[in-house]
Design a protein around this motif. Structure first.
Motif, PDB file in Angstrom:
ATOM      1  N   GLY A  85       0.782  -1.232   0.000  1.00  0.00           N
ATOM      2  CA  GLY A  85       0.000   0.000   0.000  1.00  0.00           C
ATOM      3  C   GLY A  85       0.811   1.277   0.000  1.00  0.00           C
ATOM      4  O   GLY A  85       0.253   2.363   0.127  1.00  0.00           O
ATOM      5  N   LYS A  86       2.136   1.169  -0.151  1.00  0.00           N
ATOM      6  CA  LYS A  86       2.963   2.380  -0.067  1.00  0.00           C
ATOM      7  C   LYS A  86       3.806   2.548  -1.316  1.00  0.00           C
ATOM      8  O   LYS A  86       4.254   1.573  -1.928  1.00  0.00           O
ATOM      9  N   THR A  87       4.021   3.813  -1.684  1.00  0.00           N
ATOM     10  CA  THR A  87       4.808   4.145  -2.868  1.00  0.00           C
ATOM     11  C   THR A  87       5.878   5.164  -2.505  1.00  0.00           C
ATOM     12  O   THR A  87       5.846   5.755  -1.424  1.00  0.00           O
ATOM     13  N   GLU A  88       6.793   5.375  -3.441  1.00  0.00           N
ATOM     14  CA  GLU A  88       7.813   6.405  -3.258  1.00  0.00           C
ATOM     15  C   GLU A  88       8.132   7.050  -4.597  1.00  0.00           C
ATOM     16  O   GLU A  88       8.144   6.395  -5.637  1.00  0.00           O
ATOM     17  N   TYR A  89       8.398   8.344  -4.550  1.00  0.00           N
ATOM     18  CA  TYR A  89       8.807   9.121  -5.722  1.00  0.00           C
ATOM     19  C   TYR A  89      10.318   9.023  -5.813  1.00  0.00           C
ATOM     20  O   TYR A  89      11.029   9.350  -4.855  1.00  0.00           O
ATOM     21  N   THR A  90      10.834   8.572  -6.958  1.00  0.00           N
ATOM     22  CA  THR A  90      12.249   8.224  -7.052  1.00  0.00           C
ATOM     23  C   THR A  90      12.761   8.449  -8.467  1.00  0.00           C
ATOM     24  O   THR A  90      11.985   8.752  -9.382  1.00  0.00           O
ATOM     25  N   ASP A  91      14.073   8.303  -8.662  1.00  0.00           N
ATOM     26  CA  ASP A  91      14.621   8.302 -10.023  1.00  0.00           C
ATOM     27  C   ASP A  91      15.581   7.138 -10.223  1.00  0.00           C
ATOM     28  O   ASP A  91      16.431   7.152 -11.106  1.00  0.00           O
ATOM     29  N   VAL A  92      15.422   6.101  -9.409  1.00  0.00           N
ATOM     30  CA  VAL A  92      16.329   4.954  -9.449  1.00  0.00           C
ATOM     31  C   VAL A  92      16.258   4.206 -10.782  1.00  0.00           C
ATOM     32  O   VAL A  92      17.259   3.682 -11.270  1.00  0.00           O
ATOM     33  N   PHE A  93      15.061   4.171 -11.387  1.00  0.00           N
ATOM     34  CA  PHE A  93      14.857   3.330 -12.579  1.00  0.00           C
ATOM     35  C   PHE A  93      14.984   4.121 -13.885  1.00  0.00           C
ATOM     36  O   PHE A  93      14.483   5.232 -14.004  1.00  0.00           O
ATOM     37  N   GLY A  94      15.654   3.505 -14.862  1.00  0.00           N
ATOM     38  CA  GLY A  94      15.695   4.042 -16.216  1.00  0.00           C
ATOM     39  C   GLY A  94      16.428   5.356 -16.381  1.00  0.00           C
ATOM     40  O   GLY A  94      16.103   6.145 -17.269  1.00  0.00           O
ATOM     41  N   ARG A  95      17.472   5.585 -15.587  1.00  0.00           N
ATOM     42  CA  ARG A  95      18.186   6.865 -15.663  1.00  0.00           C
ATOM     43  C   ARG A  95      18.850   7.083 -17.019  1.00  0.00           C
ATOM     44  O   ARG A  95      18.913   8.209 -17.504  1.00  0.00           O
ATOM     45  N   ALA A  96      19.356   6.023 -17.620  1.00  0.00           N
ATOM     46  CA  ALA A  96      20.031   6.166 -18.916  1.00  0.00           C
ATOM     47  C   ALA A  96      19.018   6.242 -20.055  1.00  0.00           C
ATOM     48  O   ALA A  96      19.166   7.055 -20.973  1.00  0.00           O
ATOM     49  N   ARG A  97      18.013   5.404 -20.010  1.00  0.00           N
ATOM     50  CA  ARG A  97      17.035   5.342 -21.099  1.00  0.00           C
ATOM     51  C   ARG A  97      16.152   6.587 -21.149  1.00  0.00           C
ATOM     52  O   ARG A  97      15.823   7.090 -22.221  1.00  0.00           O
ATOM     53  N   TRP A  98      15.749   7.077 -19.985  1.00  0.00           N
ATOM     54  CA  TRP A  98      14.825   8.204 -19.934  1.00  0.00           C
ATOM     55  C   TRP A  98      15.258   9.154 -18.824  1.00  0.00           C
ATOM     56  O   TRP A  98      14.651   9.214 -17.775  1.00  0.00           O
TER      57      TRP A  98
ATOM     58  N   GLU B 159      21.328   1.822 -15.316  1.00  0.00           N
ATOM     59  CA  GLU B 159      21.112   0.447 -15.763  1.00  0.00           C
ATOM     60  C   GLU B 159      22.146  -0.058 -16.759  1.00  0.00           C
ATOM     61  O   GLU B 159      22.217  -1.271 -17.005  1.00  0.00           O
ATOM     62  N   THR B 160      22.940   0.810 -17.360  1.00  0.00           N
ATOM     63  CA  THR B 160      23.777   0.397 -18.486  1.00  0.00           C
ATOM     64  C   THR B 160      24.826  -0.651 -18.116  1.00  0.00           C
ATOM     65  O   THR B 160      25.165  -1.507 -18.932  1.00  0.00           O
ATOM     66  N   ASN B 161      25.357  -0.591 -16.886  1.00  0.00           N
ATOM     67  CA  ASN B 161      26.406  -1.542 -16.497  1.00  0.00           C
ATOM     68  C   ASN B 161      25.893  -2.598 -15.520  1.00  0.00           C
ATOM     69  O   ASN B 161      26.674  -3.234 -14.815  1.00  0.00           O
ATOM     70  N   GLN B 162      24.589  -2.780 -15.492  1.00  0.00           N
ATOM     71  CA  GLN B 162      23.978  -3.727 -14.558  1.00  0.00           C
ATOM     72  C   GLN B 162      23.741  -5.081 -15.217  1.00  0.00           C
ATOM     73  O   GLN B 162      23.633  -5.176 -16.440  1.00  0.00           O
ATOM     74  N   PRO B 163      23.611  -6.135 -14.409  1.00  0.00           N
ATOM     75  CA  PRO B 163      23.370  -7.471 -14.971  1.00  0.00           C
ATOM     76  C   PRO B 163      21.973  -7.594 -15.573  1.00  0.00           C
ATOM     77  O   PRO B 163      21.044  -6.887 -15.178  1.00  0.00           O
ATOM     78  N   VAL B 164      21.842  -8.504 -16.527  1.00  0.00           N
ATOM     79  CA  VAL B 164      20.543  -8.825 -17.100  1.00  0.00           C
ATOM     80  C   VAL B 164      19.786  -9.696 -16.093  1.00  0.00           C
ATOM     81  O   VAL B 164      20.293 -10.708 -15.628  1.00  0.00           O
TER      82      VAL B 164
ATOM     83  N   GLU C 197      16.079  -7.677 -23.510  1.00  0.00           N
ATOM     84  CA  GLU C 197      16.663  -8.017 -22.218  1.00  0.00           C
ATOM     85  C   GLU C 197      16.267  -6.943 -21.211  1.00  0.00           C
ATOM     86  O   GLU C 197      16.096  -5.775 -21.567  1.00  0.00           O
ATOM     87  N   ILE C 198      16.121  -7.353 -19.958  1.00  0.00           N
ATOM     88  CA  ILE C 198      15.848  -6.380 -18.890  1.00  0.00           C
ATOM     89  C   ILE C 198      17.044  -6.363 -17.939  1.00  0.00           C
ATOM     90  O   ILE C 198      17.379  -7.384 -17.330  1.00  0.00           O
ATOM     91  N   ARG C 199      17.693  -5.228 -17.861  1.00  0.00           N
ATOM     92  CA  ARG C 199      18.782  -5.057 -16.897  1.00  0.00           C
ATOM     93  C   ARG C 199      18.233  -4.514 -15.581  1.00  0.00           C
ATOM     94  O   ARG C 199      17.178  -3.886 -15.544  1.00  0.00           O
ATOM     95  N   ARG C 200      18.967  -4.781 -14.527  1.00  0.00           N
ATOM     96  CA  ARG C 200      18.582  -4.240 -13.230  1.00  0.00           C
ATOM     97  C   ARG C 200      18.512  -2.714 -13.313  1.00  0.00           C
ATOM     98  O   ARG C 200      19.358  -2.090 -13.958  1.00  0.00           O
ATOM     99  N   PHE C 201      17.491  -2.130 -12.729  1.00  0.00           N
ATOM    100  CA  PHE C 201      17.204  -0.690 -12.716  1.00  0.00           C
ATOM    101  C   PHE C 201      16.738  -0.155 -14.074  1.00  0.00           C
ATOM    102  O   PHE C 201      16.700   1.057 -14.278  1.00  0.00           O
TER     103      PHE C 201
END
Length: 334
Positions: free
Chosen positions: A218-231, A256-261, A273-277
């Motif tokens: 039931g809880k969310t957070e405003y963040t920028d952890v995901f997709g920093r390189a793509r968007w 995400e660019t240097n993260q594992p798949v 492929e989906i990389r971490r983050f």
């Protein structure tokens, strides 16, 4: 009353274009068949043939009006051409300025233009170029969030701004039930746009594990952890799943660019492929470490207690709003 008549639809309920492909033909048709406005989501790359295919498949499932959402931050020129050629009822735009030339071109094709804005300045520009309605997104919304203002302050300001211009204003951000619907009407909206509530439906293309998390957490957070390189520069609101809580303080230089798949998926017909983050939400084709993928959700997620058919979501919203207004706010109440 605000639940009827918006843009020629039976009800003032809009299903947000859920990316990257969560609002597919099945969900969109179910929403439109129930009297709301279903919105497909165009790919974040040029794929006009696929866009046509999505539109035509949706037309086999409904004869009601529906639309397509386009994120202007990504390549879209050919996709837009396909959408206008197909003469869908609505073109929904976000993450970019809506040019007057596009509005005129859409109107010539018989297509209504509905941009989503996150600030008063964006709303003013949209109203100036003659759009048909404006979706106002508050900071409470799930997924990639346009602005920094909460809906309670931004929505009435936009309503005042476009007053007298015959441009319906649609509220988005954290709305998940009839109480949010009525609150939006009280603030001057003529309709509501829901995203997270429609992810958690039987017809949505989201992975079952993602849907379960929307019910369980039931809880969310405003963040920028995901997709920093793509968007870059596109913060998001996500569910507080354990993976995110472990990584929420990811250093700014990491992406995400240097993260594992961590998984694989098929999105709009393309294997990826989906990389971490990476920020790719899991759809029904996704395999791998689902629990470590982005799960977007708005602040109203705590009000979602079950996975429902999309038509039932709309029925409860509309009937619930009508009942609430009659019982709590009617002048006839003793």
């Amino acid at each position: 009353m605000g639940w009827r008549g918006i843009l020629g639809l039976e009800y003032g309920v809009v299903q947000g274009p859920l990316g990257p492909d969560i609002s597919g033909p099945e969900l969109v048709a179910a929403v439109s068949n129930a009297g709301g406005l279903g919105l497909l989501r165009a790919p974040d790359w040029e794929s006009p043939d696929h866009v046509r295919e999505l539109i035509r498949k949706t037309r086999t499932l409904t004869n009601k009006p529906f639309g397509v959402g386009v994120v202007l931050a990504f390549p879209h020129k050919e996709n837009l051409k396909a959408i206008l050629d197909e003469k869908v009822a609505f073109l929904q735009l976000s993450w970019g300025e809506c040019p007057e030339e596009l509005v005129l071109e859409a109107h010539r094709a018989g297509v209504k233009v509905v941009p989503q804005v996150g600030s008063l300045e964006e709303a003013e520009k949209a109203a100036h170029v003659g759009v048909d309605a404006i979706i106002v997104q508050g900071l409470e919304a799930g997924g990639h969030v346009l602005g920094q203002a909460g809906l309670v302050s931004l929505l009435p300001a936009v309503v005042d701004l476009v007053g007298g211009k015959d441009i319906p204003v649609i509220a988005a951000g954290g709305i998940a039930d009839e109480r949010g619907y009525v609150a939006a009407l009280a603030l001057g909206a003529q309709g509501v746009c829901l995203g997270t509530r429609f992810v958690a439906t039987e017809e949505s293309y989201a992975h079952p594990a993602y849907k379960r998390k929307l019910v369980e957490l039931g809880k969310t957070e405003y963040t920028d952890v995901f997709g920093r390189a793509r968007w870059p520069g596109a913060p998001q609101r996500v569910l507080k799943i354990p993976f995110f809580m472990d990584w929420r303080t990811l250093p700014n230089h990491e992406n995400e660019t240097n993260q594992p798949v961590i998984g694989r998926t098929t999105i709009h017909g393309m294997e990826k492929e989906i990389r971490r983050f990476a920020g790719t939400v899991p759809n029904v084709t996704t395999t791998g470490d689902i629990e470590s993928m982005a799960m977007y959700a708005g602040q109203g997620v705590g009000l979602i207690n079950e996975i429902l058919p999309a038509g039932e979501v709309i029925r409860r919203l509309v009937e619930g709003a009508q009942l609430l207004i009659h019982q709590q706010f009617s002048a006839e109440k003793s």
